[in-house]
Design an enzyme around this catalytic site. Structure first.
Site, PDB file in Angstrom:
ATOM      1  N   HIS A 122       3.280  10.573  -6.867  1.00 46.13           N
ATOM      2  CA  HIS A 122       3.645   9.352  -6.160  1.00 46.13           C
ATOM      3  C   HIS A 122       3.783   9.644  -4.679  1.00 46.13           C
ATOM      4  O   HIS A 122       3.641  10.792  -4.252  1.00 46.13           O
ATOM      5  CB  HIS A 122       4.941   8.759  -6.755  1.00 46.13           C
ATOM      6  CG  HIS A 122       4.726   8.074  -8.058  1.00 46.13           C
ATOM      7  ND1 HIS A 122       5.080   8.619  -9.262  1.00 46.13           N
ATOM      8  CD2 HIS A 122       4.126   6.897  -8.361  1.00 46.13           C
ATOM      9  CE1 HIS A 122       4.733   7.810 -10.244  1.00 46.13           C
ATOM     10  NE2 HIS A 122       4.148   6.757  -9.734  1.00 46.13           N
ATOM     11  N   ASP A 152       1.703   5.895   0.466  1.00 45.52           N
ATOM     12  CA  ASP A 152       1.199   4.750  -0.311  1.00 45.52           C
ATOM     13  C   ASP A 152       0.518   3.720   0.574  1.00 45.52           C
ATOM     14  O   ASP A 152      -0.594   3.268   0.306  1.00 45.52           O
ATOM     15  CB  ASP A 152       2.361   4.038  -1.024  1.00 45.52           C
ATOM     16  CG  ASP A 152       2.622   4.623  -2.397  1.00 45.52           C
ATOM     17  OD1 ASP A 152       3.500   4.111  -3.093  1.00 45.52           O
ATOM     18  OD2 ASP A 152       1.949   5.608  -2.759  1.00 45.52           O
TER      19      ASP A 152
END
Ligand SMILES: C[C@H](CCC[C@@H](C)[C@H]1CC[C@H]2[C@@H]3[C@H](O)C[C@@H]4C[C@H](O)CC[C@]4(C)[C@H]3C[C@H](O)[C@]12C)C(=O)SCCNC(=O)CCNC(=O)[C@H](O)C(C)(C)COP(=O)(O)OP(=O)(O)OC[C@H]1O[C@@H](n2cnc3c(N)ncnc32)[C@H](O)[C@@H]1OP(=O)(O)O
Length: 381
Positions: A122, A152
């Protein structure tokens, strides 16, 4: 809008790819999100302006539908681990052979090669691998990831959208598509190029949290006000720093020199004490309109009503009353026009889209009964 007429197939993923799809949709692209079947809630909270087709790619007929969608589309955006699309028979080899103009965007954490390429991860993992996380956070704490913004969104979804636009532009000359290998590790690092390029300026040669821009300097910091809110101070240049001291009502002759690094803790103590003596509104009244580089730290609830943001319309409200940032940047002649309609339900547009891409009603019904697709609407949820 700038991307009017561009047709995008976005395969449903987590945060980065949905953001990329939203950016493209905001600026006029037609974004069809391909969702899994037998899924009730969409994971995509950045779905404004998108259509949803529910398609089981693990069935050969489902993969065939996706190939047909990509045949008449400009972009396919896939958010999966390396190798997943190839396993489905939907890798770049296959799709670009059928549609040489296709732009095949692959948004991953670690990229399409390298020993980590198939590992899960992540934002925080990608940020760590980029080197940037080692620079983030106060000296008294562990390195700190600023939400999931840098890998992200900045280095992931946004740079992927830029890559897609670059490839669309290049295609106007060559007539050919290509593969975009968007790695969030590399994207985050690229966004942070300044940190590498400024190593010799003496900006980062002290330990984390003791430098000019990483909470070391008292004039680049946030301070709590009397009412428990905060002010942000970014008075780096001497002329702006002088405005700061003036606004704080301090006597410069009684203070250490701005760039006396050994005195920064004392200076920070003085600023902390001073800012604690007035409310955020009182400090804003003093500093608004000056060059002291002092601004209120606004909450998500406050931003849209702040005079400056209100005057510009920086935040928009959709038909459901939800406030969110308007698309940026603002193009003077072909500005973005984000949809204000509600987000699509999973499978809401399956029938419409398949018909648009040449499927007959009988073919759609057959795919439906075979569980290859799902056609949902609000009434049937
Ligand atoms: C920090 C962020 C993470 C933010 C997460 C938030 C967005 C979510 C956190 C909590 C969620 C909410 C919560 O769960 C409650 C609700 C639950 C409800 O169900 C939904 C709404 C919720 C409100 C929910 C909403 C949100 O989800 C949350 C708020 C990040 O860092 S995100 C960045 C992650 N990394 C990447 O994107 C890099 C590239 N991707 C990967 O590396 C992998 O995809 C990943 C992320 C590691 C996941 O690996 P996984 O093994 O799960 O998948 P893959 O290996 O990619 O394979 C995909 C498989 O799925 C098959 N498939 C795909 N589409 C279809 C289809 N249409 N039909 C059939 N099959 C499909 C595909 O074939 C693959 O199958 P195989 O594994 O067999 O090959």
């Amino acid at each position: 809008m700038a991307l009017a007429g561009v047709r995008v197939i976005e395969l449903a993923g987590l945060a980065p790819a949905p953001f990329c799809g939203m950016v493209l949709a905001d600026f006029g692209a037609r974004v069809i999100r391909v969702d899994r079947t037998r899924t009730t809630m969409a994971m995509d909270v950045q779905a404004r302006g998108k259509l949803s087709v529910a398609l089981n790619l693990k069935k050969p007929e489902g993969a065939a539908v996706l190939r047909k969608l990509c045949l008449k589309s400009d972009v396919v955006l896939e958010p999966f681990r390396k190798g997943v699309m190839e396993k489905l028979g939907l890798g770049p080899e296959e799709l670009l052979k059928e549609n040489p103009r296709l732009i095949y965007a692959r948004l991953t954490g670690f990229g399409q090669s390298g020993s980590f390429a198939t590992a899960a991860g992540h934002d925080i993992n990608y940020l760590a691998m980029s080197g940037l996380l080692s620079k983030l956070g106060r000296s008294s704490e562990n390195p700190y990831a600023p939400l999931n913004l840098v890998a992200d969104f900045a280095g992931g979804g946004l740079l992927c959208a830029m890559g897609i636009v670059l490839a669309l532009y290049e295609r106007t000359r060559s007539g050919r598509g290509q593969v975009i290998d968007a790695s969030m590790v590399e994207g985050a690092a690229y966004v942070g190029s300044f940190i590498w390029k400024s190593q010799n300026l003496g900006l980062w040669n002290r330990p984390r949290g003791h430098n000019l821009l990483d909470s070391g300097a008292p004039f680049y910091e946030t301070y709590e006000t009397a009412d428990g809110k905060h002010m942000a101070v970014g008075a780096i240049e001497p002329q702006f720093y002088n405005e700061l001291i003036k606004g704080l009502g301090l006597d410069p002759t009684e203070l250490p020199l701005q760039m006396s690094v050994s005195d920064w803790p004392e200076l920070k103590r003085i600023f902390t004490e001073t800012f604690a003596s007035k409310t955020q509104a009182e400090w804003s009244k003093i500093f608004d309109g000056t060059d002291a580089c002092v601004t209120p730290v606004l909450s998500l609830e406050e931003v849209s009503s702040h005079p400056h943001n209100r005057e510009r319309g920086s935040f928009i409200k959709d038909a459901q009353g939800e406030v969110s940032p308007r698309p940026a940047p603002l193009l003077s002649r072909t500005p973005a026009s984000p949809s204000s309609s509600r987000d699509p339900f999973i499978g809401e547009h399956t029938r419409t889209v398949l018909a648009e891409y040449g499927y007959s009603s009988a073919q759609i019904d057959s795919l439906l009964s075979a569980g290859v697709i799902e056609c949902k609407s609000k009434s049937r949820l």
